[in-house]
Scaffold this motif. Structure first.
Motif, PDB file in Angstrom:
ATOM      1  N   ALA A 115      -3.700   9.493   4.716  1.00 10.99           N
ATOM      2  CA  ALA A 115      -4.302   8.289   5.285  1.00 10.99           C
ATOM      3  C   ALA A 115      -3.676   8.037   6.646  1.00 10.99           C
ATOM      4  CB  ALA A 115      -4.085   7.088   4.367  1.00 10.99           C
ATOM      5  N   PRO A 129       2.878   2.742   4.401  1.00 18.05           N
ATOM      6  CA  PRO A 129       1.820   2.834   3.398  1.00 18.05           C
ATOM      7  C   PRO A 129       2.399   2.855   1.985  1.00 18.05           C
ATOM      8  CG  PRO A 129       2.301   5.001   4.251  1.00 18.05           C
ATOM      9  CD  PRO A 129       3.147   4.035   5.033  1.00 18.05           C
ATOM     10  N   GLU A 175      -4.010  -0.056   2.604  1.00 15.01           N
ATOM     11  CA  GLU A 175      -4.788  -1.224   2.181  1.00 15.01           C
ATOM     12  C   GLU A 175      -3.926  -2.481   2.071  1.00 15.01           C
ATOM     13  OE1 GLU A 175      -7.480  -2.675  -1.638  1.00 15.01           O
ATOM     14  OE2 GLU A 175      -6.757  -0.615  -1.572  1.00 15.01           O
ATOM     15  N   PHE A 176      -2.720  -2.340   1.540  1.00  8.15           N
ATOM     16  CA  PHE A 176      -1.863  -3.507   1.305  1.00  8.15           C
ATOM     17  C   PHE A 176      -0.911  -3.799   2.463  1.00  8.15           C
ATOM     18  CE2 PHE A 176      -2.794  -1.405  -2.758  1.00  8.15           C
ATOM     19  CZ  PHE A 176      -3.612  -2.386  -3.311  1.00  8.15           C
ATOM     20  N   ASN A 177      -0.684  -2.824   3.347  1.00  2.10           N
ATOM     21  CA  ASN A 177       0.254  -3.015   4.453  1.00  2.10           C
ATOM     22  C   ASN A 177      -0.213  -2.235   5.685  1.00  2.10           C
ATOM     23  OD1 ASN A 177       2.500  -4.022   5.715  1.00  2.10           O
ATOM     24  ND2 ASN A 177       3.899  -2.514   4.876  1.00  2.10           N
ATOM     25  N   PRO A 178      -1.328  -2.678   6.305  1.00  2.06           N
ATOM     26  CA  PRO A 178      -1.814  -1.942   7.476  1.00  2.06           C
ATOM     27  C   PRO A 178      -0.879  -2.150   8.665  1.00  2.06           C
ATOM     28  CG  PRO A 178      -3.085  -3.955   7.159  1.00  2.06           C
ATOM     29  CD  PRO A 178      -2.165  -3.837   5.983  1.00  2.06           C
ATOM     30  N   THR A 182      -1.951   4.887   1.073  1.00  5.12           N
ATOM     31  CA  THR A 182      -2.965   3.896   1.407  1.00  5.12           C
ATOM     32  C   THR A 182      -2.337   2.791   2.246  1.00  5.12           C
ATOM     33  OG1 THR A 182      -4.546   2.269   0.574  1.00  5.12           O
ATOM     34  CG2 THR A 182      -2.645   2.696  -0.799  1.00  5.12           C
ATOM     35  N   SER A 205      -3.309   4.837   9.999  1.00  9.77           N
ATOM     36  CA  SER A 205      -3.513   3.468  10.459  1.00  9.77           C
ATOM     37  C   SER A 205      -3.166   3.422  11.941  1.00  9.77           C
ATOM     38  CB  SER A 205      -2.634   2.501   9.663  1.00  9.77           C
ATOM     39  OG  SER A 205      -2.946   1.158   9.964  1.00  9.77           O
TER      40      SER A 205
END
Length: 190
Positions: free
Chosen positions: A121, A66, A44-47, A42, A123
């Motif tokens: 995922a 991620p 979410e916390f470190n794009p 994910t 980014s």
């Protein structure tokens, strides 16, 4: 050696473990909790940074970090082109993408893909090239008599879209013009 090794961990291995050491003088105990972590990648916390700047002819590292367990496998694309390691491009083990000798052709949308046995995922960020900062007039060696003043010049060219800051140091230590204003003076030419 008093070691306990567990291979191919499963969620059933989670829990409180106790080590007991015993000899003729008595028994002692030590406890530790083993938590099993498993999650799909994910961002979410470190794009990834949405905008990445790289100096023309320089080197850029685009991070891809991620949260994932187990560690994911990484791949990269520029637009629709899948990237592979080459003479100028390298994908590091930690997922970062390195590009050396950056040119205008390197500009574009870069996507990092991360995949493990729990999921996948991605980014995306955009790489933009800037003109490299160059020293156009470097300070010269100066011989000055004790008690006299000395002036040293430094002029640089830079990308007009970016700010430029000059930092002076003496023998590797940065000069603090606020604290040492009685000895050093910074003159800014526009």
């Amino acid at each position: 050696k008093g070691e306990l090794r567990i291979q191919s961990l499963t969620f059933d291995d989670a829990g409180m473990y106790q080590c007991i050491a015993e000899n003729t003088h008595g028994i002692i105990y030590a406890n530790a909790e083993l938590k099993i972590v498993a999650s799909p990648p994910t961002f979410e916390f470190n794009p990834m940074k949405k905008k990445i700047l790289a100096a023309k002819g320089g080197r850029v590292i685009i991070e891809c970090k991620p949260k994932a367990a187990p560690k994911p496998k990484f791949s990269w694309s520029k637009g629709t082109e899948l990237l592979v390691n080459g003479s100028r491009i390298r994908i590091w083990d930690d997922g970062s993408l390195e590009i050396i000798n950056v040119t205008k052709l390197d500009e574009g949308r870069y996507t990092c893909f991360a995949e493990n046995n729990r999921g996948k995922a991605n980014s995306t960020g955009v790489l933009e090239m800037t003109e490299a900062t160059r020293i156009t007039l470097a300070p010269l060696n100066v011989d000055v008599t004790v008690g006299e003043n000395a002036t040293m010049q430094c002029i640089a060219s830079h990308d007009p879209t970016l700010d430029l800051t000059f930092i002076w140091s003496l023998n590797g230590f940065v000069i603090d013009f606020e604290k040492e204003h009685e000895h050093y003076e910074r003159n800014v030419m526009v």
